[in-house]
Design an enzyme around this catalytic site. Structure first.
Site, PDB file in Angstrom:
ATOM      1  N   LYS A  11      38.322  34.815  23.525  1.00 16.31           N
ATOM      2  CA  LYS A  11      36.934  35.260  23.721  1.00 16.31           C
ATOM      3  C   LYS A  11      36.876  36.777  23.634  1.00 16.31           C
ATOM      4  O   LYS A  11      37.469  37.481  24.458  1.00 16.31           O
ATOM      5  CB  LYS A  11      36.407  34.771  25.065  1.00 16.31           C
ATOM      6  CG  LYS A  11      34.912  35.029  25.248  1.00 16.31           C
ATOM      7  CD  LYS A  11      34.373  34.295  26.469  1.00 16.31           C
ATOM      8  CE  LYS A  11      32.871  34.423  26.554  1.00 16.31           C
ATOM      9  NZ  LYS A  11      32.323  33.665  27.711  1.00 16.31           N
ATOM     10  N   GLY A  45      35.396  30.161  34.359  1.00 15.28           N
ATOM     11  CA  GLY A  45      36.765  30.640  34.276  1.00 15.28           C
ATOM     12  C   GLY A  45      37.611  30.187  35.456  1.00 15.28           C
ATOM     13  O   GLY A  45      37.147  30.178  36.597  1.00 15.28           O
ATOM     14  N   CYS A 104      36.230  40.067  30.170  1.00 14.75           N
ATOM     15  CA  CYS A 104      35.207  40.148  31.204  1.00 14.75           C
ATOM     16  C   CYS A 104      35.000  41.607  31.615  1.00 14.75           C
ATOM     17  O   CYS A 104      35.929  42.259  32.069  1.00 14.75           O
ATOM     18  CB  CYS A 104      35.600  39.322  32.431  1.00 14.75           C
ATOM     19  SG  CYS A 104      34.324  39.326  33.702  1.00 14.75           S
TER      20      CYS A 104
END
Length: 300
Positions: free
Chosen positions: A163, A45, A128
């Protein structure tokens, strides 16, 4: 034997890529892996400014996997564009850039910075579990996910892949929100939030207390979620979560994934991606499959 797949309008030589955060930006593994032989390299990332990440200790082993609370440590978009993208292009790799941020403007800034760079896809990390601000809120709230997807899509020049987090009640609700926001593809799953306690020291093993669990133990969850999302949405999927072998990758594709990401396996076997690809080829030979696309979503 055809291994070529098309995802979000981009064609890749095979379905195998790397899970963000487990492969650096490619250079770290190139003595073990021919980067050009992968379908794509998905980078760690990258944010608009350098991030230090979380305090240590931030990695711990678990049964069948690991916990990490690295916190998306990265050098920032300027160094990434100067150093990492040119290196990957020099090696002949297709590139998927994972983008992270703390708020919508952070994400948009990175996406705009990448507009003229020679990258194939942008994977937007809104899920995340060990970054306390930003991503976790977007990844667990369908309205917030819709809004950030819409904002990023309005600025992105490359196709965007949202994601998704598995740490939700209904993964299909999140997938539909991202689809409504205009994204081009989905990737799932990100890590599952977990915790480990040192019973001898009576302390948390990770400084962050919680971390993202990955590895073989989460594969059945990942396969189930990929299957559910593939039936709830029309978007192509990059499937990930516990893939160690070619058979694992085939299973993920049968559940509905067009591409697969190899993640935690890279930490204990730096050639894992190549072995997964070889295993897929062996499976195709064994069952006389001429085109890998035949198996995508073949399980009803």
């Amino acid at each position: 034997m055809n291994l070529e797949v098309t995802l979000a309008g981009k064609t890749f030589k095979n379905p195998v890529t790397t899970a963000s955060g487990t492969f650096g930006s490619g250079a770290e593994y190139e003595q073990f892996v021919d980067l050009a032989a992968l379908g794509a390299v998905t980078t760690k990332g990258v944010a608009n400014v350098p991030w230090e990440g979380n305090p240590t200790p931030r990695v711990a082993e678990t049964y069948g996997g690991m916990l990490n609370a690295v916190g998306l440590q990265n050098p920032g978009i300027d160094l990434f564009c100067k150093r990492d993208i040119p290196h990957l292009k020099e090696k002949g790799a297709s590139i998927i850039v994972n983008v992270c941020g703390r708020n919508t403007s952070d994400y948009v800034e990175v996406v705009e910075r990448l507009a003229d760079e020679p990258v194939d896809l942008l994977e937007i990390n809104v899920s995340c579990p060990n970054v306390k601000e930003g991503g976790i809120a977007f990844g667990q709230n369908p309205d917030a996910l819709y809004e950030i997807t819409k904002a990023i899509k309005a600025k992105a020049k490359q196709p965007i892949v949202m994601k998704l987090s598995p740490n939700v009640t209904d993964i299909t609700e999140m997938a539909k929100a991202a689809e409504a926001g205009g994204c081009d593809a989905l990737s799932l799953i990100n890590t599952i939030t977990g915790m480990k306690i040192d019973i001898h020291r009576r302390k948390f093993v990770l400084a962050n207390k919680t971390g993202g669990m990955s590895g073989p133990a989460i594969k059945p969850v990942a396969v189930r979620m990929v299957y559910q999302v593939s039936h709830a949405c029309k978007l192509p999927i990059i499937g990930m979560g516990g893939i160690l072998t070619g058979e694992d990758a085939i299973e993920m594709m049968m559940a509905g994934a067009t591409m697969v990401s190899v993640g935690t396996a890279n930490f204990h076997n730096p050639r894992a991606t190549m072995e997964v690809l070889d295993g897929m080829k062996a499976y195709m030979e064994r069952y006389h499959i001429e085109d890998i696309n035949e198996i995508i979503g073949c399980i009803d």
